[in-house]
Design an enzyme around this catalytic site. Structure first.
Site, PDB file in Angstrom:
ATOM      1  N   ASP A   1       0.807  -1.213   0.000  1.00  0.00           N
ATOM      2  CA  ASP A   1       0.000   0.000   0.000  1.00  0.00           C
ATOM      3  C   ASP A   1       0.845   1.270   0.000  1.00  0.00           C
ATOM      4  O   ASP A   1       0.485   2.262  -0.631  1.00  0.00           O
ATOM      5  CB  ASP A   1      -0.930   0.004   1.215  1.00  0.00           C
ATOM      6  CG  ASP A   1      -2.112  -0.933   1.031  1.00  0.00           C
ATOM      7  OD1 ASP A   1      -2.323  -1.421  -0.088  1.00  0.00           O
ATOM      8  OD2 ASP A   1      -2.818  -1.187   2.026  1.00  0.00           O
TER       9      ASP A   1
ATOM     10  N   ALA B   1     -10.922   6.466   1.436  1.00  0.00           N
ATOM     11  CA  ALA B   1      -9.911   5.503   0.994  1.00  0.00           C
ATOM     12  C   ALA B   1      -8.879   5.232   2.073  1.00  0.00           C
ATOM     13  O   ALA B   1      -8.332   4.133   2.169  1.00  0.00           O
ATOM     14  CB  ALA B   1      -9.222   6.001  -0.274  1.00  0.00           C
TER      15      ALA B   1
ATOM     16  N   TYR C   1      -8.182   4.084  11.327  1.00  0.00           N
ATOM     17  CA  TYR C   1      -8.813   2.916  11.953  1.00  0.00           C
ATOM     18  C   TYR C   1      -8.010   2.450  13.162  1.00  0.00           C
ATOM     19  O   TYR C   1      -8.582   2.031  14.183  1.00  0.00           O
ATOM     20  CB  TYR C   1      -8.941   1.796  10.928  1.00  0.00           C
ATOM     21  CG  TYR C   1      -9.828   0.648  11.352  1.00  0.00           C
ATOM     22  CD1 TYR C   1     -11.038   0.867  12.006  1.00  0.00           C
ATOM     23  CD2 TYR C   1      -9.463  -0.666  11.074  1.00  0.00           C
ATOM     24  CE1 TYR C   1     -11.847  -0.187  12.384  1.00  0.00           C
ATOM     25  CE2 TYR C   1     -10.271  -1.725  11.440  1.00  0.00           C
ATOM     26  CZ  TYR C   1     -11.463  -1.476  12.098  1.00  0.00           C
ATOM     27  OH  TYR C   1     -12.266  -2.518  12.480  1.00  0.00           O
TER      28      TYR C   1
END
Length: 260
Positions: free
Chosen positions: A50, A158, A165
């Site tokens: 990522d 996104a 989180y």
């Protein structure tokens, strides 16, 4: 169709992070499907995790080609499964998600103004032993006079499964027209956990007593020290196009993450 690209999709720009496994995949795919420059590509294929996907999106802001990631790293929330066979069909059948980055303007203690874009989030973090003190305004109206904390962040849908989180912020559907404003270890007000703000909002963080309570601002991987003030808006003039295998798009991943 496999092997040589067909007429529908024949210009691919491959890029990969420096790791051995990613570079090995790069060599194999370039030999099999060819290689071209970003400005000539119909699609960009990024090999890595990522973090490398974010680097690739930032590096290709000026190009119109969508980006299709294949996981050759450790975290692959934004990536597809790595496979060497059938790539042309996968690219042709891929689902597209369009996202807009955050635009951050940092005002430093000496008055210098600096700009950066963030696809996941903009975060403010204390840079010394003392807690940060932040004043938060939305569209010119002060909403919180003083947040005493380790920091705060503003996350896009996104990026809502990333740092946001981990800080117990909400996961946002990719089509949600909101951002998540999340506190990092809030000390006062102790019970405050954050807010949802419309994407059209102009968010400002002012650092109170910045010389004593030093704060750093991060836009994805870009860091800025000695921060006095941070202004954030959604940069609607820039659109990132991400490709995902059918049934594994970003919207589905965000929903599935909440039931994991």
């Amino acid at each position: 169709m496999d092997g040589k690209p067909n007429d529908m999709l024949q210009r691919i720009a491959f890029t990969a992070n420096p790791t051995k496994v990613a570079q090995g995949g790069l060599a194999t795919l370039v030999k099999r499907y060819g290689q071209c420059e970003y400005n000539e590509a119909e699609v960009i294929v990024a090999l890595g995790g990522d973090g490398f996907m974010l680097q690739t999106l930032h590096a290709t802001n000026e190009f119109k080609a969508p980006v299709y990631g294949m996981n050759r790293g450790t975290v692959g929330f934004l990536m597809n499964l790595y496979q060497e066979n059938g790539l042309i069909n996968r690219l042709r059948d891929a689902e597209e998600t369009r996202i807009h980055p955050l635009s951050m303007t940092v005002t430093c203690n000496d008055g210098t103004k600096l700009n950066a874009l963030a696809i996941n989030e903009v975060s403010l973090l204390r840079a010394g032993p003392q807690a940060a003190k932040l004043r938060i305004s939305v569209d010119g109206r002060v909403r919180m006079d003083e947040l005493v904390c380790d920091g705060a962040l503003l996350a896009t849908p996104a990026g809502s499964t990333a740092y946001n989180y981990s800080a117990h912020g909400p996961i946002l559907p990719i089509g949600a027209d909101v951002f998540a404003l999340t506190a990092l270890n809030a000390f006062r007000p102790r019970r405050w956990r954050g807010a949802l703000l419309p994407q059209k909002a102009h968010v400002r963080f002012e650092v109170l007593n910045p010389e004593k309570r030093m704060v750093r601002a991060d836009a994805d991987s870009s860091s800025f020290e000695d921060v006095r003030c941070v202004d954030i808006i959604s940069e609607r003039s820039i659109t990132h196009r991400l490709l995902f295998d059918p049934g594994h798009g970003l919207e589905e991943r965000l929903i599935s993450e909440q039931f994991f």
